[in-house]
Design a protein around this motif. Structure first.
Motif, PDB file in Angstrom:
ATOM      1  N   CYS A 177       0.827  -1.202   0.000  1.00 56.27           N
ATOM      2  CA  CYS A 177       0.000   0.000   0.000  1.00 56.27           C
ATOM      3  C   CYS A 177       0.864   1.256   0.000  1.00 56.27           C
ATOM      4  CB  CYS A 177      -0.930  -0.007   1.214  1.00 56.27           C
ATOM      5  SG  CYS A 177      -2.072   1.381   1.249  1.00 56.27           S
ATOM      6  N   GLU A 281      -6.724  11.042  -7.646  1.00 65.63           N
ATOM      7  CA  GLU A 281      -6.986   9.877  -6.813  1.00 65.63           C
ATOM      8  C   GLU A 281      -6.403  10.051  -5.416  1.00 65.63           C
ATOM      9  OE1 GLU A 281      -4.810  10.203  -9.389  1.00 65.63           O
ATOM     10  OE2 GLU A 281      -4.126   8.194  -9.887  1.00 65.63           O
ATOM     11  N   PHE A 285      -8.335   9.913  -1.984  1.00 63.26           N
ATOM     12  CA  PHE A 285      -7.892   8.897  -1.034  1.00 63.26           C
ATOM     13  C   PHE A 285      -7.817   9.481   0.377  1.00 63.26           C
ATOM     14  CE2 PHE A 285      -4.783   6.378   1.263  1.00 63.26           C
ATOM     15  CZ  PHE A 285      -5.151   5.087   0.945  1.00 63.26           C
ATOM     16  N   SER A 288     -11.450  11.131   1.594  1.00 65.08           N
ATOM     17  CA  SER A 288     -12.568  10.242   1.861  1.00 65.08           C
ATOM     18  C   SER A 288     -12.579   9.813   3.320  1.00 65.08           C
ATOM     19  CB  SER A 288     -12.507   9.021   0.939  1.00 65.08           C
ATOM     20  OG  SER A 288     -12.710   9.425  -0.398  1.00 65.08           O
ATOM     21  N   TRP A 411     -14.713   7.989  -1.917  1.00 61.81           N
ATOM     22  CA  TRP A 411     -14.467   6.566  -1.747  1.00 61.81           C
ATOM     23  C   TRP A 411     -14.954   6.089  -0.393  1.00 61.81           C
ATOM     24  CZ3 TRP A 411      -8.710   5.898  -3.610  1.00 61.81           C
ATOM     25  CH2 TRP A 411      -8.664   6.113  -4.978  1.00 61.81           C
ATOM     26  N   SER A 413     -14.595   2.937   2.515  1.00 60.71           N
ATOM     27  CA  SER A 413     -13.420   2.240   3.049  1.00 60.71           C
ATOM     28  C   SER A 413     -13.024   1.057   2.179  1.00 60.71           C
ATOM     29  CB  SER A 413     -13.699   1.765   4.474  1.00 60.71           C
ATOM     30  OG  SER A 413     -13.927   2.865   5.322  1.00 60.71           O
ATOM     31  N   ASP A 415     -13.579   0.630  -0.986  1.00 60.90           N
ATOM     32  CA  ASP A 415     -13.036   1.117  -2.254  1.00 60.90           C
ATOM     33  C   ASP A 415     -11.584   1.538  -2.093  1.00 60.90           C
ATOM     34  OD1 ASP A 415     -15.433   0.732  -3.579  1.00 60.90           O
ATOM     35  OD2 ASP A 415     -16.175   2.719  -3.036  1.00 60.90           O
ATOM     36  N   MET A 416     -11.270   2.157  -0.945  1.00 66.07           N
ATOM     37  CA  MET A 416      -9.897   2.595  -0.706  1.00 66.07           C
ATOM     38  C   MET A 416      -8.969   1.402  -0.551  1.00 66.07           C
ATOM     39  SD  MET A 416     -10.278   5.978   1.671  1.00 66.07           S
ATOM     40  CE  MET A 416     -11.680   5.473   2.650  1.00 66.07           C
ATOM     41  N   LYS A 417      -9.455   0.350   0.104  1.00 65.19           N
ATOM     42  CA  LYS A 417      -8.637  -0.851   0.255  1.00 65.19           C
ATOM     43  C   LYS A 417      -8.389  -1.495  -1.111  1.00 65.19           C
ATOM     44  CE  LYS A 417      -9.971  -1.991   4.988  1.00 65.19           C
ATOM     45  NZ  LYS A 417     -10.652  -2.948   5.878  1.00 65.19           N
ATOM     46  N   CYS A 420      -5.895   0.555  -2.920  1.00 63.68           N
ATOM     47  CA  CYS A 420      -4.586   0.426  -2.311  1.00 63.68           C
ATOM     48  C   CYS A 420      -3.898  -0.857  -2.762  1.00 63.68           C
ATOM     49  CB  CYS A 420      -4.735   0.441  -0.783  1.00 63.68           C
ATOM     50  SG  CYS A 420      -3.218   0.869   0.075  1.00 63.68           S
TER      51      CYS A 420
END
Length: 485
Positions: A177, A281, A285, A288, A411, A413, A415-417, A420
């Motif tokens: 990440c 992005e 990131f 969010s 985003w 959570s 979606d962020m994972k 990442c």
């Protein structure tokens, strides 16, 4: 005429009874002054000045936030009475990134927000102080023996204990990440005109001097990354009033000009490198995490206010605080500021590099009318204010704010994972375009289907020549009417 005077008097009474009341404050701040992020093996920064540790909060940084906490106490407790005199766990929720400098910053600010002087009726005696702060030289048995003299509350009286929740901006500490985020950071370093120009100007003025000073042992080339590291050390030394005279004298450098250029370099780094237009992005990131929580608490607080600010004393959760605090970084604060500059179409000139202990504040206010005489007018429109470094960035009704936010793809959570770990692509910042393209594709497919169906229907209604011959409906060369004759 008399009726007119009466109406004017009524309007005067109503207007004179109005007052603005803050019902919510969301505060996101950068940690206080810290040490440089790069030290050599001898504990020296890039200006040759000794430091005991890398990137840790200094005494100056702690004092910055303690004073900021006192100022926030003056505004939100003394002046506007948003919070109670003493800490109430249902009024305040605190988040912090998992680093020493942000933890110590928020701890320092909270002690300013709820200082020991706020507990004047419970002053600790010297005897209590000796055994309670800190109890390192006595056994637990001895503590139990002195329990009565401590009145069972020595520590809370000496220092207000406030829970702090961790918020991890990088989701976790996985290398995968972090590497992806770092790649985004360095995405446009070689292509941004402002970065190229600032690097070339800095090298033109200081390259020969600094490379000679470093003697090729530490630095062999002044690229933008190295320059920002030098400037980071310069600002850290400046804030702590370290003696930089030797460095400037040895290199024949004008200190004032050098410091000014370093601030410009750092501003360009955050504005044009980390969060340039092509790095949307990264803006999404970081924001969010922040905006999603702030909006959640804003909605809850407005709902509570409409209901009459129902007490949460017996509640089992802390979902409707009057104040939200987030202890973050220059990165997160810059991301939030540029997020609103970009998506709310403000001028980029309104961007301000977040110096140590800078804060951005969301305040929701409502106009209150005399409760006794005009209960039906107690609540008017909720107005949202956004301040950065005490400068008003925007003022709008909460509904207007939410209308704007609804146009932005944030985003979740999960979606962020996924992002990442490379499982999804960057989300579009223009959902309307997605809808238009999607509708266009849908209409095109629909048209194709309709054309195919029409062709099939037409073919079914118009039999082929062979079919008609087999049925005996056609005789070659003889019209049908002549056949009947």
């Amino acid at each position: 005429m008399l009726l007119t005077y009466i109406l004017l008097i009524i309007l005067y009474i109503i207007n004179s009874s109005k007052s603005e009341k803050i019902i919510f404050a969301g505060i996101h701040f950068r940690h206080g002054a810290r040490g440089p992020l790069k030290l050599n093996g001898n504990g020296q920064d890039l200006l040759g000045i000794n430091w005991s540790s890398t990137g840790e909060l200094t005494t100056t940084g702690k004092m910055m936030h303690y004073l900021l906490g006192l100022r926030n106490r003056q505004r939100y407790i003394t002046e506007y009475k948003l919070l109670s005199e003493k800490f109430d766990q249902h009024e305040l929720v605190v988040y912090c990134s998992d680093l020493n400098r942000t933890l110590l910053s928020v701890a320092s600010q909270l002690q300013g927000l709820y200082p020991i002087d706020s507990n004047k009726e419970e002053i600790i005696s010297k005897e209590q102080l000796d055994v309670a702060v800190p109890p390192v030289n006595i056994t637990f048995d001895e503590i139990n023996e002195t329990k009565n003299s401590l009145n069972e509350s020595a520590l809370p009286n000496f220092m207000t204990i406030i829970p702090v929740h961790f918020i991890d901006f990088l989701i976790d500490n996985s290398d995968e990440c972090n590497q992806k985020i770092n790649k985004l950071h360095m995405k446009n370093v070689k292509t941004k005109e402002s970065i190229i120009n600032s690097t070339n100007n800095f090298k033109k003025k200081y390259s020969d001097k600094l490379l000679k000073y470093y003697n090729d042992s530490i630095i062999t080339n002044l690229n933008f990354t190295i320059i920002t590291a030098i400037c980071d050390a310069t600002v850290a030394d400046l804030i702590e009033k370290r003696n930089m005279t030797d460095f400037f004298f040895q290199n024949n450098i004008n200190g004032e000009d050098f410091i000014k250029e370093c601030y410009d370099i750092l501003e360009i780094n955050f504005r044009d490198n980390l969060f340039s237009d092509d790095n949307n992005e990264l803006l999404l990131f970081y924001n969010s995490f922040i905006i999603e929580r702030i909006i959640h608490y804003m909605k809850k607080r407005i709902d509570d206010d409409i209901k009459g600010d129902v007490s949460k004393a017996n509640a089992s959760d802390y979902s409707s605080p009057k104040m939200f605090i987030l202890s973050g970084h220059d990165t997160t604060l810059t991301a939030q500021e540029l997020f609103f500059i970009k998506f709310f179409n403000f001028s980029l000139d309104s961007y301000t590099f977040p110096t140590f202990a800078s804060q951005t504040i969301f305040e929701i206010t409502r106009e209150e009318v005399n409760n006794d005489s005009r209960k039906d007018l107690k609540y008017s429109n909720y107005t949202l204010y956004h301040y950065f470094n005490d400068n008003l960035v925007f003022k709008m009704t909460f509904d207007q704010f939410m209308d704007q936010m609804d146009k932005i793809v944030l985003w979740k959570s999960n979606d962020m994972k996924k992002f990442c770990y490379g499982e999804n692509q960057k989300p579009s910042l223009t959902p309307n375009i997605i809808i238009i393209i999607g509708m266009g594709i849908f209409v095109l497919v629909l048209i194709i289907i309709i054309i195919i169906l029409c062709v099939k229907i037409k073919n079914k209604k118009t039999p082929s020549l062979d079919d008609e011959l087999q049925k005996g409906n056609l005789i070659i060369g003889i019209p049908s009417d002549e056949k009947e004759d």
